[in-house]
Scaffold this active site. Structure first.
Site, PDB file in Angstrom:
ATOM      1  N   GLU A   1       2.025  -7.305   9.891  1.00  0.00           N
ATOM      2  CA  GLU A   1       0.668  -6.774   9.782  1.00  0.00           C
ATOM      3  C   GLU A   1      -0.309  -7.615  10.588  1.00  0.00           C
ATOM      4  OE1 GLU A   1      -2.617  -6.004   6.203  1.00  0.00           O
ATOM      5  OE2 GLU A   1      -0.887  -7.299   5.850  1.00  0.00           O
TER       6      GLU A   1
ATOM      7  N   GLU B   1       0.804  -1.218   0.000  1.00  0.00           N
ATOM      8  CA  GLU B   1       0.000   0.000   0.000  1.00  0.00           C
ATOM      9  C   GLU B   1       0.839   1.272   0.000  1.00  0.00           C
ATOM     10  OE1 GLU B   1      -3.050  -0.210   3.022  1.00  0.00           O
ATOM     11  OE2 GLU B   1      -3.345  -2.348   2.653  1.00  0.00           O
TER      12      GLU B   1
END
Length: 795
Positions: free
Chosen positions: A670, A381
């Protein structure tokens, strides 16, 4: 307010001959996360070559140059040279900003680069401006045409000056760069490299540029440090997998590979990048999604080469080299670590090797995610999520001097704020964010948008500069007005203070909904917690805004915000505390209710007791997401559950920080189960700093370093040896000087910088000991008389 470029420009915006950047078709996040694959043209047909521009100019040999400067910016990312020599070692200029509203201008000293006849050359690539930078992998997010603006100002000894600007005298061509995309990667065909383009005065055969008309009111001077190459890592292992080489650099980084190699003419090699191997030890592309290739390609010209991409970077630990069948040695490769050039300020080492590895992982996640902007991850991202930054900011301020870096990002946050006051979920904000169907149906979220209040507050506390509060105050007020209006809706009574009217991420990705056979997914974590967290952050931000208003001398507004916060707290308890429990019986909800002081009387201790019960029932493991993790261990320690906090912190079963360490992590993951207990490796990011927020807790609660007056003008030192760490060394270079805390074999040594006061709270004492500049020693051994030794001199 942004400091605008007020100087008049002689230079003009110019654009090389080019087709508009190919705009990708619509691809929603729902489609991307479902695994859908869109048919696409080959990369070389979708992307275009890097543009090479130049102009020549001559100077009067009779005039002595006193000083010459180049100021420059671009739509795209640029590399400028004078007579073939780079004007800077900065990379990815003009940095990532919300370009249409906020475009930085760089200035370089170039006096020593000039001669009688000169070539001013510029390489121009898509970068963040035109590249595939959205979460969805869309292109042309800020514009579909590249261009540059610049001028050279020369001051002579006779008092005269001369300005040479970008204009019609520039020409353009293409060269070895077949394409370069900041996400996809770069392809270089070295046979097309024109070695003398940057030094040759001949401009024949090149295309003329055109003058473009853009406003100048978005231009601002460069703020903060540049992205630069910081370190070089040698491989720790190389092996063959089929016909390809796999290279392990031993550390997950943001950066790129430098490769020394001999290639035949026309020979094509490919370098792919990944953060992990799969459960069978094979190369594994852990990042999925459109245009997330992380793939560099080189075509040889029959000679020895030193290969490195110039206009892209990757998130990786492993590289796979295909197309080369010669011998490959460790000495042939380096991983080049890239991040914004910020001073290292903090270090903490303990007597627990696994905790030290965790600290290492946190620091490397910060390095990997502070490249131009604070990102969530450096591969999939790469966007400036507000929620990630607000939870990690306290930790970030310890390891590095991030004051200017985060302040610049806040400039973007303010620039992107809507007229209605919404603070967007991430900034800079590409066009896909507005133009594609939203995954959440909204532009903002509690706990994310609140970054506009929480992050400046953190910077003020750590650096002591109230200007950061003043700079962001109007945006804070707008966000609060939106939050208040959104919560109220058309409701009446106390319900007007419950922010249950829209989507919020809530305690995003708490583990029990994300791991194992009961997997429900991230949206389910939001649904289960969004109302409690929305209202909790409304109360918390109102309280902080009252404090900020008071600091800035806005007493009447402070009273208003404080009164509103009290109303929200009362409404919270009335709505969500029922029969001795919260309506959402989850760890994170209890954490946030206690941390933000939302429960009164015995309800708070009942909530802490219930939190402890949930943790014990979960095997003494956490079950908290993005917004609760920063407060979890504090709530336990501050409410007497020190031993349970230690057990959660040092837990080695999934989910836990040391579980990641035991599974080879070199950065923060994450997902707590990026590698599952059965060894299965997920296609997730292995470099997300958010859960590294525990670093701040270690500094404050284990080493005991806490701010008492902003900027550490006064600070507390209260080490806690009941949390599993009995020896440590901490150093932190505050704005007032070096603070050191060392504990070993029961002896505590403290270094206090000039013009500051430290308040030392010893584990055996109930009162604080105030000490001033110097080195102080305290004996914590049970049989010793605890006393301060006279301060020693500091060199």
């Amino acid at each position: 307010m942004l400091k605008k470029e007020m100087q008049e420009w002689k230079g003009k915006w110019i654009e090389p001959v080019q087709a508009p950047i190919n705009e990708e078709p619509v691809f929603t996040l729902q489609e991307m996360f479902s695994g859908k694959i869109l048919p696409q043209l080959p990369v070389e047909e979708r992307l275009h070559p890097v543009k090479l521009l130049k102009r020549t100019f001559a100077l009067d040999p009779e005039k002595e140059i006193v000083r010459a400067t180049l100021r420059m910016t671009a739509h795209g990312i640029y590399s400028a040279k004078i007579n073939g020599r780079k004007v800077t070692d900065a990379l990815f200029t003009p940095d990532y900003t919300s370009y249409g509203k906020y475009l930085q201008v760089q200035e370089y000293e170039i006096t020593g680069l000039l001669q009688e006849r000169n070539v001013w050359s510029v390489d121009l690539a898509d970068g963040w401006y035109g590249g595939r930078v959205s979460v969805n992998g869309g292109s042309a997010q800020f514009g579909n045409t590249l261009g540059i603006l610049g001028e050279i100002t020369i001051s002579y000894a006779d008092g005269t000056s001369e300005i040479i600007g970008t204009d019609e005298q520039f020409v353009s061509t293409t060269g070895k760069y077949i394409y370069s995309d900041i996400f996809i990667g770069e392809k270089q065909d070295l046979r097309l490299d024109a070695d003398d383009w940057e030094t040759n005065f001949d401009c024949s055969g090149a295309d003329n540029v055109k003058i473009a008309d853009y406003p100048f009111d978005n231009l601002v001077p460069q703020k903060g440090a540049y992205v630069k190459a910081q370190e070089e890592l040698a491989p720790i292992a190389i092996w063959k997998e089929g016909e390809a080489y796999i290279i392990d650099f031993g550390q997950v980084i943001a950066g790129r590979v430098r490769l020394g190699i001999t290639l035949e003419a026309g020979q094509e090699i490919v370098l792919e990048h990944s953060e992990t191997l799969n459960e069978d030890g094979l190369f594994f592309n852990n990042i999925v999604g459109r245009n997330k290739d992380q793939r560099d390609v080189y075509v040889g010209r029959g000679q020895q080469e030193t290969l490195e991409p110039d206009f892209t970077f990757h998130g990786f630990r492993y590289a796979r080299l295909s197309g080369y069948d010669g011998a490959l040695e460790k000495a042939d490769l380096k991983a080049i670590v890239l991040h914004t050039d910020m001073q290292k300020t903090g270090s903490l080492r303990t007597d627990n090797p696994k905790v030290n590895q965790l600290l290492h992982n946190i620091e490397w996640s910060q390095k990997g995610n502070m490249l131009s902007i604070p990102t969530d991850c450096p591969q999939r991202e790469r966007v400036g999520w507000t929620g990630d930054m607000q939870v990690f900011a306290p930790t970030a301020t310890f390891f590095m001097d991030v004051q200017d870096f985060i302040s610049r990002w806040l400039d973007n946050v303010r620039a992107d704020q809507t007229d209605e006051g919404e603070v967007l979920d991430y900034s800079p904000t590409p066009s896909d964010y507005f133009n594609l169907p939203s995954l959440t149906g909204t532009l903002s979220s509690a706990g994310w948008g609140d970054a506009v209040i929480l992050v400046p507050w953190t910077l003020y506390q750590r650096y002591g500069n109230a200007e950061i509060l003043a700079e962001n105050y109007a945006a804070m007020v707008k966000w609060h007005a939106f939050s208040k209006r959104s919560a109220a809706g058309d409701k009446e009574g106390s319900a007007r203070y419950l922010w249950d009217t829209k989507f919020h991420f809530g305690d995003w990705m708490f583990p029990s909904y994300m791991i194992g056979p009961d997997f429900k997914g991230p949206i389910a974590t939001s649904e289960a917690t969004k109302e409690i967290f929305g209202t909790a952050f409304l109360a918390h931000s109102s309280t902080l805004l009252a404090e900020i208003a008071e600091i800035l001398g806005n007493e009447a507004e402070a009273l208003e915000y404080r009164s509103y916060a009290d109303s929200v707290k009362r409404a919270f308890e009335q709505a969500y505390w029922q029969n001795g429990r919260l309506t959402s019986d989850l760890q994170g909800c209890y954490v946030i209710a206690v941390a933000f002081g939302l429960l009164s009387g015995t309800a708070e201790q009942q909530a802490v007791k219930r939190l402890a019960e949930l943790i014990v029932a979960n095997g003494k493991r956490l079950d908290t997401g993005f917004l609760a993790v920063p407060y979890l261990l504090d709530v336990l320690v501050d409410n007497g559950y020190v031993d349970l906090a230690k057990q959660v912190f040092l837990q080695e079963e999934c989910p836990s920080w040391l579980y990641e360490v035991n599974h080879g992590a070199t950065t923060i993951w994450e997902s707590w189960a990026g590698i599952q207990p059965d060894g299965k490796v997920g296609d997730l990011s292995f470099n997300h700093y958010a859960f590294g927020c525990v670093g701040d807790w270690m500094v404050r609660k284990i080493a005991g370093l806490q701010v008492k007056e902003p900027g550490f003008k006064a600070f507390c030192i209260a080490p806690n040896t009941d949390l599993g760490i009995t020896a440590f060394e901490l150093s932190y270079r505050s704005v007032h000087g070096l603070i050191e805390i060392r504990l070993a074999e029961g002896i505590l040594m403290v270094t206090v910088p000039e013009n500051t006061t430290a308040f030392v709270k010893l584990p055996t004492e109930t009162t604080e000991i105030a000490v001033t500049a110097g080195i102080h020693t305290f004996d914590l051994r049970p049989t010793a008389v605890v006393a301060a030794v006279a301060p020693a001199a500091i060199d």
